[in-house]
Design a protein around this motif. Structure first.
Motif, PDB file in Angstrom:
ATOM      1  N   ASN A 100       0.843  -1.176   0.000  1.00  0.00           N
ATOM      2  CA  ASN A 100       0.000   0.000   0.000  1.00  0.00           C
ATOM      3  C   ASN A 100       0.892   1.244   0.000  1.00  0.00           C
ATOM      4  O   ASN A 100       1.785   1.400   0.830  1.00  0.00           O
ATOM      5  N   ALA A 101       0.636   2.147  -0.896  1.00  0.00           N
ATOM      6  CA  ALA A 101       1.465   3.352  -1.057  1.00  0.00           C
ATOM      7  C   ALA A 101       1.420   4.258   0.161  1.00  0.00           C
ATOM      8  O   ALA A 101       2.429   4.861   0.529  1.00  0.00           O
ATOM      9  N   HIS A 102       0.260   4.353   0.805  1.00  0.00           N
ATOM     10  CA  HIS A 102       0.145   5.208   1.992  1.00  0.00           C
ATOM     11  C   HIS A 102       0.971   4.653   3.151  1.00  0.00           C
ATOM     12  O   HIS A 102       1.598   5.409   3.883  1.00  0.00           O
ATOM     13  N   GLU A 103       0.962   3.337   3.307  1.00  0.00           N
ATOM     14  CA  GLU A 103       1.756   2.722   4.366  1.00  0.00           C
ATOM     15  C   GLU A 103       3.246   2.873   4.086  1.00  0.00           C
ATOM     16  O   GLU A 103       4.026   3.122   5.004  1.00  0.00           O
ATOM     17  N   THR A 104       3.632   2.751   2.834  1.00  0.00           N
ATOM     18  CA  THR A 104       5.035   2.926   2.469  1.00  0.00           C
ATOM     19  C   THR A 104       5.488   4.350   2.767  1.00  0.00           C
ATOM     20  O   THR A 104       6.558   4.565   3.331  1.00  0.00           O
ATOM     21  N   GLU A 105       4.656   5.317   2.418  1.00  0.00           N
ATOM     22  CA  GLU A 105       4.974   6.717   2.697  1.00  0.00           C
ATOM     23  C   GLU A 105       5.060   6.959   4.203  1.00  0.00           C
ATOM     24  O   GLU A 105       5.972   7.638   4.685  1.00  0.00           O
ATOM     25  N   ALA A 106       4.141   6.391   4.958  1.00  0.00           N
ATOM     26  CA  ALA A 106       4.137   6.543   6.417  1.00  0.00           C
ATOM     27  C   ALA A 106       5.395   5.947   7.024  1.00  0.00           C
ATOM     28  O   ALA A 106       6.040   6.551   7.888  1.00  0.00           O
ATOM     29  N   ALA A 107       5.774   4.771   6.570  1.00  0.00           N
ATOM     30  CA  ALA A 107       6.966   4.104   7.093  1.00  0.00           C
ATOM     31  C   ALA A 107       8.224   4.910   6.780  1.00  0.00           C
ATOM     32  O   ALA A 107       9.100   5.067   7.640  1.00  0.00           O
ATOM     33  N   ARG A 108       8.312   5.438   5.583  1.00  0.00           N
ATOM     34  CA  ARG A 108       9.491   6.231   5.197  1.00  0.00           C
ATOM     35  C   ARG A 108       9.584   7.532   5.985  1.00  0.00           C
ATOM     36  O   ARG A 108      10.664   7.919   6.419  1.00  0.00           O
ATOM     37  N   LEU A 109       8.461   8.218   6.162  1.00  0.00           N
ATOM     38  CA  LEU A 109       8.479   9.454   6.926  1.00  0.00           C
ATOM     39  C   LEU A 109       8.863   9.182   8.375  1.00  0.00           C
ATOM     40  O   LEU A 109       9.675   9.900   8.950  1.00  0.00           O
ATOM     41  N   ALA A 110       8.307   8.143   8.958  1.00  0.00           N
ATOM     42  CA  ALA A 110       8.646   7.788  10.335  1.00  0.00           C
ATOM     43  C   ALA A 110      10.136   7.500  10.456  1.00  0.00           C
ATOM     44  O   ALA A 110      10.802   7.979  11.379  1.00  0.00           O
ATOM     45  N   GLN A 111      10.677   6.745   9.523  1.00  0.00           N
ATOM     46  CA  GLN A 111      12.094   6.412   9.545  1.00  0.00           C
ATOM     47  C   GLN A 111      12.943   7.668   9.455  1.00  0.00           C
ATOM     48  O   GLN A 111      13.916   7.835  10.197  1.00  0.00           O
ATOM     49  N   LEU A 112      12.589   8.580   8.587  1.00  0.00           N
ATOM     50  CA  LEU A 112      13.336   9.817   8.407  1.00  0.00           C
ATOM     51  C   LEU A 112      13.277  10.699   9.655  1.00  0.00           C
ATOM     52  O   LEU A 112      14.306  11.203  10.126  1.00  0.00           O
ATOM     53  N   LEU A 113      12.085  10.885  10.206  1.00  0.00           N
ATOM     54  CA  LEU A 113      11.931  11.743  11.383  1.00  0.00           C
ATOM     55  C   LEU A 113      12.715  11.207  12.584  1.00  0.00           C
ATOM     56  O   LEU A 113      13.367  11.969  13.299  1.00  0.00           O
ATOM     57  N   VAL A 114      12.658   9.911  12.786  1.00  0.00           N
ATOM     58  CA  VAL A 114      13.358   9.323  13.929  1.00  0.00           C
ATOM     59  C   VAL A 114      14.866   9.307  13.683  1.00  0.00           C
ATOM     60  O   VAL A 114      15.653   9.521  14.607  1.00  0.00           O
ATOM     61  N   VAL A 170      -2.579   7.330   7.811  1.00  0.00           N
ATOM     62  CA  VAL A 170      -2.571   5.936   8.242  1.00  0.00           C
ATOM     63  C   VAL A 170      -2.340   5.888   9.747  1.00  0.00           C
ATOM     64  O   VAL A 170      -1.361   6.419  10.243  1.00  0.00           O
ATOM     65  N   GLN A 171      -3.244   5.275  10.484  1.00  0.00           N
ATOM     66  CA  GLN A 171      -3.115   5.208  11.935  1.00  0.00           C
ATOM     67  C   GLN A 171      -2.471   3.907  12.399  1.00  0.00           C
ATOM     68  O   GLN A 171      -1.774   3.879  13.400  1.00  0.00           O
ATOM     69  N   GLU A 172      -2.751   2.832  11.720  1.00  0.00           N
ATOM     70  CA  GLU A 172      -2.219   1.529  12.109  1.00  0.00           C
ATOM     71  C   GLU A 172      -1.556   0.884  10.916  1.00  0.00           C
ATOM     72  O   GLU A 172      -2.100   0.946   9.814  1.00  0.00           O
ATOM     73  N   PRO A 173      -0.444   0.254  11.067  1.00  0.00           N
ATOM     74  CA  PRO A 173       0.346   0.195  12.293  1.00  0.00           C
ATOM     75  C   PRO A 173       1.002   1.545  12.588  1.00  0.00           C
ATOM     76  O   PRO A 173       1.116   2.388  11.713  1.00  0.00           O
ATOM     77  N   ASP A 174       1.439   1.708  13.814  1.00  0.00           N
ATOM     78  CA  ASP A 174       2.084   2.957  14.234  1.00  0.00           C
ATOM     79  C   ASP A 174       3.560   2.905  13.824  1.00  0.00           C
ATOM     80  O   ASP A 174       4.413   2.497  14.590  1.00  0.00           O
ATOM     81  N   PHE A 175       3.822   3.314  12.591  1.00  0.00           N
ATOM     82  CA  PHE A 175       5.182   3.270  12.067  1.00  0.00           C
ATOM     83  C   PHE A 175       6.117   4.170  12.858  1.00  0.00           C
ATOM     84  O   PHE A 175       7.298   3.866  13.017  1.00  0.00           O
ATOM     85  N   PHE A 176       5.607   5.292  13.351  1.00  0.00           N
ATOM     86  CA  PHE A 176       6.453   6.205  14.114  1.00  0.00           C
ATOM     87  C   PHE A 176       6.951   5.526  15.382  1.00  0.00           C
ATOM     88  O   PHE A 176       8.149   5.527  15.658  1.00  0.00           O
ATOM     89  N   LEU A 177       6.062   4.926  16.149  1.00  0.00           N
ATOM     90  CA  LEU A 177       6.470   4.238  17.378  1.00  0.00           C
ATOM     91  C   LEU A 177       7.412   3.090  17.061  1.00  0.00           C
ATOM     92  O   LEU A 177       8.401   2.883  17.773  1.00  0.00           O
TER      93      LEU A 177
END
Length: 80
Positions: free
Chosen positions: A1-15, A56-63
């Motif tokens: 899913n493109a939204h999940e991929t974007e969420a995962a990448r942003l979380a990785q970058l921010l952290v 995307v709320q779940e999964p919580d890629f940021f956490l």
């Protein structure tokens, strides 16, 4: 899913940015299981940015990235 991929990448970058600028705090906080307490302002600021950009709320890629990158995969080291 493109939204999940974007969420995962942003979380990785921010952290990764938190980690880059706070290596000494992470090392110290890891020994005392207080990483979250020491970096709370940075973590919450980045979490807010993440929430504003990602629907995307779940999964919580940021956490997941906080646990993986800042606590070496050990939730207890975060101290939350």
């Amino acid at each position: 899913n493109a939204h999940e991929t974007e969420a995962a990448r942003l979380a990785q970058l921010l952290v990764a940015e938190i980690k880059l600028y706070n290596e000494a705090h992470i090392a110290k906080g890891s020994k005392t299981s207080r990483i979250y307490t020491m970096l709370q302002d940075d973590i919450e600021r980045s979490r807010q940015l993440y929430a504003e950009r990602i629907s995307v709320q779940e999964p919580d890629f940021f956490l997941q990235q906080v646990i993986t990158q800042l606590a070496g995969g050990d939730l207890d080291r975060l101290g939350i």
